[in-house]
Design a protein around this motif. Structure first.
Motif, PDB file in Angstrom:
ATOM      1  N   VAL A 236      66.499 -73.407  -8.018  1.00  0.00           N
ATOM      2  CA  VAL A 236      65.426 -74.400  -8.152  1.00  0.00           C
ATOM      3  C   VAL A 236      65.426 -74.918  -9.593  1.00  0.00           C
ATOM      4  O   VAL A 236      65.878 -74.233 -10.507  1.00  0.00           O
ATOM      5  CB  VAL A 236      64.045 -73.796  -7.793  1.00  0.00           C
ATOM      6  N   PRO A 237      64.913 -76.132  -9.817  1.00  0.00           N
ATOM      7  CA  PRO A 237      64.954 -76.695 -11.167  1.00  0.00           C
ATOM      8  C   PRO A 237      64.107 -75.911 -12.172  1.00  0.00           C
ATOM      9  O   PRO A 237      64.407 -75.899 -13.361  1.00  0.00           O
ATOM     10  CB  PRO A 237      64.437 -78.121 -11.009  1.00  0.00           C
ATOM     11  N   CYS A 238      63.064 -75.266 -11.671  1.00  0.00           N
ATOM     12  CA  CYS A 238      62.128 -74.544 -12.550  1.00  0.00           C
ATOM     13  C   CYS A 238      61.300 -73.624 -11.668  1.00  0.00           C
ATOM     14  O   CYS A 238      61.027 -73.962 -10.509  1.00  0.00           O
ATOM     15  CB  CYS A 238      61.225 -75.567 -13.253  1.00  0.00           C
ATOM     16  N   SER A 239      60.890 -72.470 -12.199  1.00  0.00           N
ATOM     17  CA  SER A 239      60.060 -71.573 -11.372  1.00  0.00           C
ATOM     18  C   SER A 239      58.752 -72.266 -10.976  1.00  0.00           C
ATOM     19  O   SER A 239      58.172 -71.965  -9.941  1.00  0.00           O
ATOM     20  CB  SER A 239      59.788 -70.252 -12.090  1.00  0.00           C
ATOM     21  N   GLY A 240      58.313 -73.221 -11.811  1.00  0.00           N
ATOM     22  CA  GLY A 240      57.085 -73.960 -11.489  1.00  0.00           C
ATOM     23  C   GLY A 240      57.232 -74.847 -10.267  1.00  0.00           C
ATOM     24  O   GLY A 240      56.251 -75.294  -9.690  1.00  0.00           O
ATOM     25  N   ARG A 241      58.472 -75.098  -9.857  1.00  0.00           N
ATOM     26  CA  ARG A 241      58.719 -75.950  -8.684  1.00  0.00           C
ATOM     27  C   ARG A 241      58.498 -75.195  -7.374  1.00  0.00           C
ATOM     28  O   ARG A 241      58.407 -75.794  -6.308  1.00  0.00           O
ATOM     29  CB  ARG A 241      60.168 -76.470  -8.750  1.00  0.00           C
ATOM     30  N   ILE A 242      58.415 -73.885  -7.453  1.00  0.00           N
ATOM     31  CA  ILE A 242      58.341 -73.091  -6.223  1.00  0.00           C
ATOM     32  C   ILE A 242      56.932 -73.130  -5.654  1.00  0.00           C
ATOM     33  O   ILE A 242      55.979 -72.672  -6.278  1.00  0.00           O
ATOM     34  CB  ILE A 242      58.761 -71.633  -6.489  1.00  0.00           C
ATOM     35  N   ASN A 243      56.841 -73.718  -4.486  1.00  0.00           N
ATOM     36  CA  ASN A 243      55.580 -73.726  -3.757  1.00  0.00           C
ATOM     37  C   ASN A 243      55.413 -72.330  -3.130  1.00  0.00           C
ATOM     38  O   ASN A 243      56.361 -71.823  -2.517  1.00  0.00           O
ATOM     39  CB  ASN A 243      55.666 -74.803  -2.666  1.00  0.00           C
ATOM     40  N   PRO A 244      54.265 -71.692  -3.273  1.00  0.00           N
ATOM     41  CA  PRO A 244      54.079 -70.375  -2.670  1.00  0.00           C
ATOM     42  C   PRO A 244      54.403 -70.332  -1.180  1.00  0.00           C
ATOM     43  O   PRO A 244      54.809 -69.296  -0.658  1.00  0.00           O
ATOM     44  CB  PRO A 244      52.599 -70.070  -2.921  1.00  0.00           C
ATOM     45  N   PHE A 245      54.289 -71.478  -0.517  1.00  0.00           N
ATOM     46  CA  PHE A 245      54.621 -71.502   0.913  1.00  0.00           C
ATOM     47  C   PHE A 245      56.118 -71.283   1.150  1.00  0.00           C
ATOM     48  O   PHE A 245      56.515 -70.847   2.215  1.00  0.00           O
ATOM     49  CB  PHE A 245      54.139 -72.800   1.570  1.00  0.00           C
ATOM     50  N   PHE A 246      56.954 -71.571   0.159  1.00  0.00           N
ATOM     51  CA  PHE A 246      58.391 -71.269   0.300  1.00  0.00           C
ATOM     52  C   PHE A 246      58.562 -69.759   0.488  1.00  0.00           C
ATOM     53  O   PHE A 246      59.400 -69.298   1.268  1.00  0.00           O
ATOM     54  CB  PHE A 246      59.187 -71.658  -0.942  1.00  0.00           C
ATOM     55  N   ILE A 247      57.774 -69.019  -0.258  1.00  0.00           N
ATOM     56  CA  ILE A 247      57.868 -67.552  -0.215  1.00  0.00           C
ATOM     57  C   ILE A 247      57.330 -67.033   1.116  1.00  0.00           C
ATOM     58  O   ILE A 247      57.955 -66.204   1.781  1.00  0.00           O
ATOM     59  CB  ILE A 247      57.111 -66.952  -1.417  1.00  0.00           C
ATOM     60  N   ILE A 248      56.183 -67.561   1.508  1.00  0.00           N
ATOM     61  CA  ILE A 248      55.587 -67.137   2.779  1.00  0.00           C
ATOM     62  C   ILE A 248      56.530 -67.490   3.935  1.00  0.00           C
ATOM     63  O   ILE A 248      56.786 -66.673   4.828  1.00  0.00           O
ATOM     64  CB  ILE A 248      54.196 -67.773   2.973  1.00  0.00           C
TER      65      ILE A 248
ATOM     66  N   LYS B  14      50.300 -69.262 -10.131  1.00  0.00           N
ATOM     67  CA  LYS B  14      50.411 -69.361  -8.668  1.00  0.00           C
ATOM     68  C   LYS B  14      50.781 -68.014  -8.052  1.00  0.00           C
ATOM     69  O   LYS B  14      50.238 -67.614  -7.023  1.00  0.00           O
ATOM     70  CB  LYS B  14      51.484 -70.391  -8.282  1.00  0.00           C
ATOM     71  N   PHE B  15      51.703 -67.298  -8.696  1.00  0.00           N
ATOM     72  CA  PHE B  15      52.179 -66.051  -8.113  1.00  0.00           C
ATOM     73  C   PHE B  15      51.147 -64.940  -8.211  1.00  0.00           C
ATOM     74  O   PHE B  15      51.101 -64.059  -7.363  1.00  0.00           O
ATOM     75  CB  PHE B  15      53.496 -65.638  -8.740  1.00  0.00           C
ATOM     76  N   THR B  16      50.316 -65.001  -9.232  1.00  0.00           N
ATOM     77  CA  THR B  16      49.231 -64.020  -9.330  1.00  0.00           C
ATOM     78  C   THR B  16      48.296 -64.182  -8.125  1.00  0.00           C
ATOM     79  O   THR B  16      47.915 -63.196  -7.481  1.00  0.00           O
ATOM     80  CB  THR B  16      48.456 -64.210 -10.657  1.00  0.00           C
ATOM     81  N   LEU B  17      47.968 -65.430  -7.813  1.00  0.00           N
ATOM     82  CA  LEU B  17      47.103 -65.687  -6.652  1.00  0.00           C
ATOM     83  C   LEU B  17      47.815 -65.316  -5.351  1.00  0.00           C
ATOM     84  O   LEU B  17      47.223 -64.718  -4.449  1.00  0.00           O
ATOM     85  CB  LEU B  17      46.695 -67.161  -6.607  1.00  0.00           C
ATOM     86  N   LEU B  18      49.103 -65.663  -5.263  1.00  0.00           N
ATOM     87  CA  LEU B  18      49.859 -65.358  -4.043  1.00  0.00           C
ATOM     88  C   LEU B  18      49.934 -63.852  -3.807  1.00  0.00           C
ATOM     89  O   LEU B  18      49.789 -63.386  -2.671  1.00  0.00           O
ATOM     90  CB  LEU B  18      51.274 -65.943  -4.137  1.00  0.00           C
ATOM     91  N   LYS B  19      50.135 -63.093  -4.873  1.00  0.00           N
ATOM     92  CA  LYS B  19      50.211 -61.632  -4.721  1.00  0.00           C
ATOM     93  C   LYS B  19      48.919 -61.089  -4.126  1.00  0.00           C
ATOM     94  O   LYS B  19      48.943 -60.231  -3.249  1.00  0.00           O
ATOM     95  CB  LYS B  19      50.477 -60.975  -6.075  1.00  0.00           C
ATOM     96  N   ASP B  20      47.789 -61.605  -4.621  1.00  0.00           N
ATOM     97  CA  ASP B  20      46.494 -61.165  -4.081  1.00  0.00           C
ATOM     98  C   ASP B  20      46.386 -61.533  -2.602  1.00  0.00           C
ATOM     99  O   ASP B  20      45.923 -60.735  -1.790  1.00  0.00           O
ATOM    100  CB  ASP B  20      45.339 -61.819  -4.852  1.00  0.00           C
ATOM    101  N   LEU B  21      46.813 -62.750  -2.270  1.00  0.00           N
ATOM    102  CA  LEU B  21      46.744 -63.200  -0.880  1.00  0.00           C
ATOM    103  C   LEU B  21      47.624 -62.322   0.017  1.00  0.00           C
ATOM    104  O   LEU B  21      47.204 -61.895   1.098  1.00  0.00           O
ATOM    105  CB  LEU B  21      47.189 -64.662  -0.775  1.00  0.00           C
ATOM    106  N   LEU B  22      48.834 -62.030  -0.426  1.00  0.00           N
ATOM    107  CA  LEU B  22      49.754 -61.216   0.377  1.00  0.00           C
ATOM    108  C   LEU B  22      49.235 -59.789   0.538  1.00  0.00           C
ATOM    109  O   LEU B  22      49.355 -59.191   1.603  1.00  0.00           O
ATOM    110  CB  LEU B  22      51.154 -61.217  -0.254  1.00  0.00           C
ATOM    111  N   GLU B  23      48.630 -59.284  -0.530  1.00  0.00           N
ATOM    112  CA  GLU B  23      48.042 -57.942  -0.450  1.00  0.00           C
ATOM    113  C   GLU B  23      46.900 -57.949   0.565  1.00  0.00           C
ATOM    114  O   GLU B  23      46.780 -57.040   1.388  1.00  0.00           O
ATOM    115  CB  GLU B  23      47.534 -57.541  -1.836  1.00  0.00           C
ATOM    116  N   TYR B  24      46.089 -59.015   0.534  1.00  0.00           N
ATOM    117  CA  TYR B  24      44.985 -59.159   1.481  1.00  0.00           C
ATOM    118  C   TYR B  24      45.523 -59.224   2.926  1.00  0.00           C
ATOM    119  O   TYR B  24      44.930 -58.684   3.853  1.00  0.00           O
ATOM    120  CB  TYR B  24      44.181 -60.420   1.155  1.00  0.00           C
TER     121      TYR B  24
END
Ligand code: FES
Length: 143
Positions: free
Chosen positions: A43-55, A87-97
Motif C-alpha cells: 500500500v502507498p502508506c499505512s494511513g491508506r489502509i481502511n480498517p475494513f480491509f483488515i476485517i 484507526k488501528f487503536t479503535l479497530l483493536k478495541d472493536l475486534l476485542e469487543y
C-alpha cells in the motif's frame, strides 16, 4: 484431525511501500529467513489502509493480519502513520469487543533499513497466530 495437523496460518501483511515493503525487500536480498506464511499487500502508506480491509481479510480465510508502516516521524506523507495508529487503536478495541483473540491483528513499524527487524516481526506474528490456531470467529470461509 489430519487437516488440523497440517494446518499452517495464513497471514496477510499490509506493507507501506516506502519503508516496510523496502524492509521486506532488504530481508529478501539479504537472505534473512522468515516464515512463508504471509501474503503481502503493498500500500502507498499505512494511513491508506481502511480498517475494513483488515476485517474483510479476516472474514475471507486468513488467520491473522499484520500492518507495517514507517516509524513515527518518518511517514512519506508526514502524518499517514499517525492516522493509521489512531484507526488501528479503535479497530483493536472493536475486534476485542467482537471476541477476536489478541494477537490476530498486529501492527509494527519497520523502516527500509530494517530487513532483520522485518523478519523478526513476521516470525513473531506467525508464531502468535499459529499458537491461536485457525480463525473461527469472523470467518465466512471454513478451513
Ligand atoms: Fe509509510 Fe506513510 S509512507 S506509513
Amino acid at each position: 484431525m489430519a487437516e488440523t495437523e497440517n494446518w499452517e496460518p495464513k497471514i496477510v501483511a499490509f506493507l507501506c511501500n516506502w519503508c516496510s515493503y523496502a524492509g521486506a525487500d532488504l530481508a529478501g536480498t539479504s537472505r534473512i529467513q522468515y516464515p512463508p506464511n504471509i501474503r503481502v499487500i503493498r500500500v502507498p502508506c499505512s494511513g491508506r489502509i481502511n480498517p475494513f480491509f483488515i476485517i474483510a481479510s479476516l472474514q475471507h480465510g486468513v488467520d491473522g493480519v499484520v500492518v507495517c508502516g514507517c516509524h513515527p516521524g518518518e511517514c512519506h506523507y508526514l502524518t499517514g502513520n499517525y492516522s493509521a495508529r489512531r484507526k488501528f487503536t479503535l479497530l483493536k478495541d472493536l475486534l476485542e469487543y467482537a471476541g477476536l483473540e489478541e494477537g490476530r491483528v498486529q501492527f509494527s513499524w519497520v523502516s527500509a533499513s530494517e530487513g532483520a527487524r522485518f523478519a523478526r516481526v513476521i516470525s513473531e506474528v506467525t508464531e502468535k497466530v499459529a499458537a491461536l490456531g485457525p480463525l473461527e470467529k469472523l470467518s465466512k470461509t471454513p478451513h
